[in-house]
Design an enzyme around this catalytic site. Structure first.
Site, PDB file in Angstrom:
ATOM      1  N   GLN A   1       0.715  -1.257   0.106  1.00 11.39           N
ATOM      2  CA  GLN A   1      -0.106   0.106   0.028  1.00 11.39           C
ATOM      3  C   GLN A   1       0.939   1.092   0.063  1.00 11.39           C
ATOM      4  O   GLN A   1       0.193   2.434  -0.126  1.00 11.39           O
ATOM      5  CB  GLN A   1      -1.069   0.005   1.270  1.00 11.39           C
ATOM      6  CG  GLN A   1      -1.744  -0.998   1.410  1.00 11.39           C
ATOM      7  CD  GLN A   1      -2.752  -1.309   2.768  1.00 11.39           C
ATOM      8  OE1 GLN A   1      -2.203  -1.261   3.568  1.00 11.39           O
ATOM      9  NE2 GLN A   1      -3.932  -1.367   2.519  1.00 11.39           N
TER      10      GLN A   1
ATOM     11  N   HIS B   1      -1.244   1.222  -4.366  1.00 13.10           N
ATOM     12  CA  HIS B   1      -1.652   2.765  -4.303  1.00 13.10           C
ATOM     13  C   HIS B   1      -0.906   3.477  -5.400  1.00 13.10           C
ATOM     14  O   HIS B   1      -1.032   4.687  -5.291  1.00 13.10           O
ATOM     15  CB  HIS B   1      -1.653   3.459  -3.092  1.00 13.10           C
ATOM     16  CG  HIS B   1      -2.831   2.599  -2.104  1.00 13.10           C
ATOM     17  ND1 HIS B   1      -2.755   2.764  -0.833  1.00 13.10           N
ATOM     18  CD2 HIS B   1      -3.891   2.043  -2.431  1.00 13.10           C
ATOM     19  CE1 HIS B   1      -3.867   2.199  -0.014  1.00 13.10           C
ATOM     20  NE2 HIS B   1      -4.364   1.745  -1.332  1.00 13.10           N
TER      21      HIS B   1
END
Ligand SMILES: [Zn+2]
Length: 294
Positions: free
Chosen positions: A117, A135
């Site tokens: 992430q 992300h």
């Protein structure tokens, strides 16, 4: 329009205490096929603070949302001024023992994949290959008009040249590369347009309030499907983008193991949550498994 994201998840009043026993993590790794899902907690030991957790920055910093970034020129000026400053810190960050251990696990064939992430590129800097950046990455910039991707370092150079003398001292730095600056410090910071079409540039990262690209989610779902177990490293799993993979693993009866100092939103799906600092814990696991040079 998507709902404004929830940033305020808090654990139950009496969360179950974390374990300090690393045996389940070492056992899962020795079996192989482990899919790693990492979050900001693995990078705190590299000097990049977590939003949440002890001393987290969320209490004083509201992350930029996609809606604000695209709708408001002043918000974009604020963002790029702060992000330009944050980039210098990110550029100096180096992988820590946790990142190195993950790369070593992969070299020894114990992992089926790594999903992160984080947008800091530190897994790759430690030698991990094929990392899925859920992300996105601060390394790249995308034009919202023509879709052209370009390296962040090129934009950083253009921003330097256009903002000579911009040397404010930030109050803090955040895991999305955003520094804390006052409006006065942002001043008349000059934002750079796309060199191809003059359009609006955005870092190639998923902002709060923005969906992860569906193909990337699908790829991650396949990785979970193929994995023997899921090892969560340094994520509170507050946002759905990561939590859904924990739920998928639990639904299909794959063991979920979590190493995170604080309680997480995925704890009830996990066979264990080890509450130890990531670098220490993973180096110890590598030692148990007889993996040298991590
Ligand atoms: Zn463009």
């Amino acid at each position: 329009m998507r709902m404004r994201p929830t940033l305020s998840w808090t654990p139950a009043e009496d969360p179950p205490p974390g374990s300090t026993d690393l045996a389940p993590v070492a056992d899962a790794l020795s079996t192989g096929g482990v899919l790693v899902l990492s979050g900001a907690g693995i990078s705190t030991e590299s000097g990049i603070p977590d939003y949440r957790g002890v001393g987290g920055s969320l209490s004083r910093h509201t992350p930029m949302t996609y809606q604000d970034f695209t709708a408001d020129g002043r918000a974009r000026r604020r963002y790029w001024a702060r992000s330009h400053l944050g980039w210098r810190t990110f550029g100096r960050a180096r992988p820590n023992a946790g990142h190195r251990a993950v790369a070593a696990f992969a070299r020894h064939g114990l992992l089926s994949g790594v999903i992160t992430q984080n947008v800091d590129g530190l897994h790759q800097a430690a030698g991990s290959e094929g990392v899925v950046e859920l992300h996105g990455s601060l390394d790249r910039v995308v034009c919202l008009s023509c879709g052209t991707f370009s390296p962040r370092r090129e934009l950083a150079r253009r921003l330097e040249e256009a903002n000579v003398g911009f040397e404010p001292v930030a109050a803090g730095i955040n895991p999305d590369g955003d520094a804390d600056l006052t409006d006065e410090q942002v001043g008349d910071f000059r934002v750079m347009p796309c060199t191809v079409c003059g359009g609006i540039l955005k870092p190639d990262v998923v902002f709060f309030g923005e969906a992860v690209p569906p193909k990337r989610v699908e790829h991650c779902r396949e990785l979970v499907h193929e994995a023997a177990s899921l090892l969560v490293l340094g994520s509170s799993l507050t946002v759905m983008s990561g939590l859904r993979f924990v739920r998928q693993a639990a639904r299909t009866e794959k063991p979920v193991l979590i190493v995170n100092l604080d309680p997480t939103r995925g704890d009830r799906h996990a066979v264990t949550r080890v509450a130890l600092p990531l670098g220490t814990a993973l180096a110890a696991v590598a030692g148990r498994l007889g993996i040298p040079g991590h």
